[in-house]
Design a protein around this motif. Structure first.
Motif, PDB file in Angstrom:
ATOM      1  N   GLY A 126     -41.138   5.359 -15.595  1.00 34.68           N
ATOM      2  CA  GLY A 126     -40.325   4.455 -15.958  1.00 34.68           C
ATOM      3  C   GLY A 126     -39.061   5.355 -15.605  1.00 34.68           C
ATOM      4  O   GLY A 126     -38.598   3.905 -15.704  1.00 34.68           O
ATOM      5  N   ARG A 351     -45.064   8.930 -25.122  1.00 37.23           N
ATOM      6  CA  ARG A 351     -46.288   8.751 -23.842  1.00 37.23           C
ATOM      7  C   ARG A 351     -47.449   9.009 -25.311  1.00 37.23           C
ATOM      8  O   ARG A 351     -47.985   8.120 -25.450  1.00 37.23           O
ATOM      9  CB  ARG A 351     -46.900   9.980 -23.002  1.00 37.23           C
ATOM     10  N   HIS A 361     -48.513   1.870 -20.367  1.00 39.84           N
ATOM     11  CA  HIS A 361     -47.040   1.685 -19.266  1.00 39.84           C
ATOM     12  C   HIS A 361     -47.708   0.662 -17.805  1.00 39.84           C
ATOM     13  O   HIS A 361     -48.322   0.870 -17.366  1.00 39.84           O
ATOM     14  CB  HIS A 361     -46.787   3.256 -18.578  1.00 39.84           C
TER      15      HIS A 361
END
Length: 410
Positions: A126, A351, A361
């Motif tokens: 990310g 996570r 994700h």
């Protein structure tokens, strides 16, 4: 084998004969080597004592003194440092000349690297890096990169300069392995270059050579590029196979490259030289020209604008790694280790929460199509509209320090 590493950790082992590939080449440049002090050497040896030859190093945490103070997502911008080599290529009527111009752009990015043997930060899932380039003629370029996968690690990137009709899209999938006195990094993935003024050419695809950090157990540490990369344009029929030579391969010249270009089955030219100095192209008539001279033009790097950290989002690279970067620059390795651990622990916790909730994700800027990562953007054909669309895509809200919108640029 482990006995060898344990003795290395105790600093008493000296191999009878080091492998030739792990010796520092005679013409190694000073900026390509690192000499560890006693404390650093003992940390490295202690780390290596836990490894096995052939082990995948993705999950291994390296000491912070071997880190370059920037993320891999930012390091990819090195290949956008000499855009003038690519701008205007669509105006060349000769398809071979357009192919050579694309090779120039690609090969000119390798000379930019930190002093010694350093690796950039491994981006976390990310994380993203974005910037803007302001060129002397008033035009602009835009860049966005995002870590779209953690296992396996994948970095996707996108550069575009609508006014200069150039676009570069790609992804990197680095895989590192321990080889004894070396660490190898296989750079899977590719660069796809588009000359927007020549849509009939479609894409120019370029792969990456591999990287080797030598001398991690004994001798000086130094960095090499090795093996081969491929460039091709299936529409024009041009192909290039470029060899990045390691020590002992052919002439043994350090940082040397050699490649051949062909159109179909006909050889049309060859490339030779050093990626850290001068590279030349010779056509089938024997005529030579300089592709890039790093000693002469290497300092002419296109500057990039990056928003100040206080205007960045929390997962933008420079802000995310700010504490680690400051500690490395200050040479405070204890603070660097603490800062690096904090980011990694936060990532693991995020996570874990996603897994508990059964979430997957979803990258913000890129999407995967047929094994390739592409930006979530349909670029308008009109340059002015394209500039507006790219700006809104990368910065939905312009930072206060951004300055005038690019719609006022040519």
């Amino acid at each position: 084998m482990m006995g060898l590493f344990n003795q290395a950790a105790q600093k008493v082992y000296k191999p009878r004969a080091a492998v030739d590939d792990d010796k520092v080449p005679d013409d190694t440049e000073p900026d390509d080597t690192s000499i560890l002090d006693e404390n650093e050497g003992s940390i490295i040896a202690s780390l290596i004592s836990q490894l096995r030859v052939g082990m995948d190093l993705h999950k291994v945490t390296f000491p912070t003194f071997v880190l370059e103070p920037r993320s891999m997502l930012e390091r990819i911008t090195d290949f956008m440092s000499h855009p003038d080599l690519l701008f205007g290529a669509e105006n060349c009527d000769d398809p071979e000349e357009r192919f050579i111009r694309v090779l120039q752009y690609y090969l000119a990015g390798w000379h930019i690297k930190p002093k010694g043997v350093k690796k950039p930060y491994n981006p976390v899932l990310g994380e993203f890096f974005r910037c803007r380039y302001d060129y002397p003629d008033g035009t602009r370029g835009f860049y966005i990169a995002e870590q779209v996968s953690h296992h396996p690690p994948v970095s996707a990137f996108y550069y575009v300069s609508p006014a200069n009709k150039v676009c570069v899209v790609g992804e990197l999938r680095p895989k590192s392995k321990f080889l004894g006195n070396s660490v190898s990094t296989t750079m899977e993935g590719e660069n796809r270059v588009y000359l927007l003024g020549r849509p009939e050419d479609k894409e120019y695809v370029i792969s990456m050579p591999n990287m080797y950090a030598r001398g991690i157990l004994w001798g000086k540490m130094f960095l090499e590029l090795g093996d081969s990369c491929m460039a091709k344009n299936e529409q024009t029929g041009h192909y290039a196979d470029i060899q990045f030579k390691t020590k002992g391969y052919f002439s043994g010249t350090y940082n040397a490259i050699q490649g051949r270009i062909r159109r179909g089955n006909t050889e049309t030219g060859e490339i030779s030289g050093k990626w850290s100095a001068v590279m030349e192209y010779k056509n089938s008539k024997g005529e030579k020209r300089v592709l890039f001279d790093a000693t002469k033009d290497g300092q002419n790097i296109a500057p990039k604008w990056v928003a100040p950290e206080e205007e960045q989002e929390t997962n933008e690279s420079r802000r995310l790694w700010s504490r680690l970067t400051k500690a490395i620059i200050a040479k405070d390795m204890d603070a660097a280790t603490e800062a690096k651990t904090a980011v990694e622990e936060t990532q693991r916790e995020q996570r874990r929460h996603m897994e508990e909730r059964g979430e997957v994700h979803v990258p913000r800027f890129f999407q995967e199509r047929g094994g390739r990562w592409e930006p979530k953007l349909q670029l308008p054909s009109d340059p002015r509209e394209a500039i507006q669309a790219v700006e809104r895509f990368i910065w939905p809200t312009l930072p206060p320090s951004y300055g005038p919108s690019s719609t006022s640029s040519p």
